[in-house]
Design an enzyme around this catalytic site. Structure first.
Site, PDB file in Angstrom:
ATOM      1  N   HIS A   1       0.829  -1.203   0.000  1.00 10.90           N
ATOM      2  CA  HIS A   1       0.000   0.000   0.000  1.00 10.90           C
ATOM      3  C   HIS A   1       0.866   1.257   0.000  1.00 10.90           C
ATOM      4  O   HIS A   1       0.579   2.224  -0.720  1.00 10.90           O
ATOM      5  CB  HIS A   1      -0.925   0.007   1.221  1.00 10.90           C
ATOM      6  CG  HIS A   1      -2.139  -0.857   1.079  1.00 10.90           C
ATOM      7  ND1 HIS A   1      -2.073  -2.229   1.032  1.00 10.90           N
ATOM      8  CD2 HIS A   1      -3.464  -0.533   0.972  1.00 10.90           C
ATOM      9  CE1 HIS A   1      -3.296  -2.725   0.905  1.00 10.90           C
ATOM     10  NE2 HIS A   1      -4.148  -1.721   0.861  1.00 10.90           N
TER      11      HIS A   1
ATOM     12  N   HIS B   1       1.528  -3.608   9.273  1.00 18.83           N
ATOM     13  CA  HIS B   1       2.955  -3.544   8.955  1.00 18.83           C
ATOM     14  C   HIS B   1       3.731  -2.934  10.105  1.00 18.83           C
ATOM     15  O   HIS B   1       3.175  -2.237  10.951  1.00 18.83           O
ATOM     16  CB  HIS B   1       3.194  -2.703   7.697  1.00 18.83           C
ATOM     17  CG  HIS B   1       2.701  -3.323   6.431  1.00 18.83           C
ATOM     18  ND1 HIS B   1       3.417  -4.276   5.743  1.00 18.83           N
ATOM     19  CD2 HIS B   1       1.556  -3.136   5.731  1.00 18.83           C
ATOM     20  CE1 HIS B   1       2.732  -4.651   4.667  1.00 18.83           C
ATOM     21  NE2 HIS B   1       1.594  -3.966   4.642  1.00 18.83           N
TER      22      HIS B   1
END
Length: 254
Positions: free
Chosen positions: A174, A216
């Site tokens: 992303h 993440h």
């Protein structure tokens, strides 16, 4: 009282006494210093890997410290990792941001725009955007497959449309896509200053949301942003045009 001579004769007559003397020889008794020297020389040297563990390199210490700080900061910033987290009520909003940076909406939207475009200039921009998105997907998948860093332990695997490599964390796809699209849009679309600021803010919010959702670690996002920023330079270098890729543009000619 027996004489010294008779005593020596009796000792000389014992075979075990003679053999014992012959085995010892005329050596002097061991001193403490000699025993220490012999003991020190007899000890085997340490294996090379033990020496490395006892004397770690500065780079190894720095990397271990960076990894520890990264894991600690990622867990502290994962305030929306679950509904019971500190900012769990904001999780639905951040999941909308997550979808806005996903690859499937961008691929489908770019492909639809390419099919509906009547301008050759617009088709050129959209075709290169499609090329950039596909290149981003392939590169991120390869790096994830090589590094194989697992996702944070506090992450909930409820992500929007995942594939096999999405179980790995490094780098953030992303964040890579957000930086790539942000730089692409700023270079090829004429936008007012407020809209340009919004595009940059969107890319930053997408990156921050990955850590807040627990998807993440911090270093995954930072590397992803840098990778996406640099990937745009590759797209510019390989820019597709009717001159160098006429077959591709012929496919979209109405």
């Amino acid at each position: 009282m027996p004489s010294p001579r008779s005593s020596r004769e009796r000792r000389a007559g014992r075979p075990e006494f003679v053999s014992l003397l012959s085995q010892r020889g005329p050596t002097a008794p061991d001193s403490p210093n000699r025993r220490r020297e012999s003991g020190g020389s007899a000890s085997p040297p340490l294996p090379e890997e033990d020496c490395m563990r006892l004397n770690p390199s500065f780079v190894g210490i720095a990397l271990s410290s960076l990894l520890a700080v990264d894991l600690w900061a990622s867990k502290r910033l994962g305030v929306c990792a679950g509904e019971a987290s500190a900012w769990g009520s904001a999780r639905p909003l951040l999941k909308v941001v997550e979808v806005s940076g996903h690859g499937i909406p961008w691929l489908l939207g770019t492909f639809y725009g390419l099919c509906q475009s009547d301008s050759s200039a617009a088709r050129e921009v959209l075709l290169n955007l499609l090329f950039a998105l596909l290149l981003d997907l392939v590169l991120v998948a390869v790096v994830k497959g090589i590094v194989r860093r697992p996702r944070p332990t506090h992450n909930k695997m409820d992500m929007f449309v995942t594939v096999s490599v999405d179980k790995y964390s490094f780098p953030s796809g992303h964040a890579t896509r957000a930086a790539l699209v942000c730089r692409f849009v700023l270079h090829h679309l004429v936008l007012a200053v407020p809209l340009r600021v919004l595009v940059v803010l969107w890319a930053l919010v997408v990156g921050i949301s990955r850590v807040m959702l627990g998807r993440h670690n911090v270093t995954d996002v930072l590397f992803g942003l840098l990778l996406g920023y640099g990937l745009y330079s590759v797209v510019e270098y390989c820019w597709l045009s009717p001159l160098n890729a006429p077959a591709l543009f012929a496919l979209w000619t109405h």
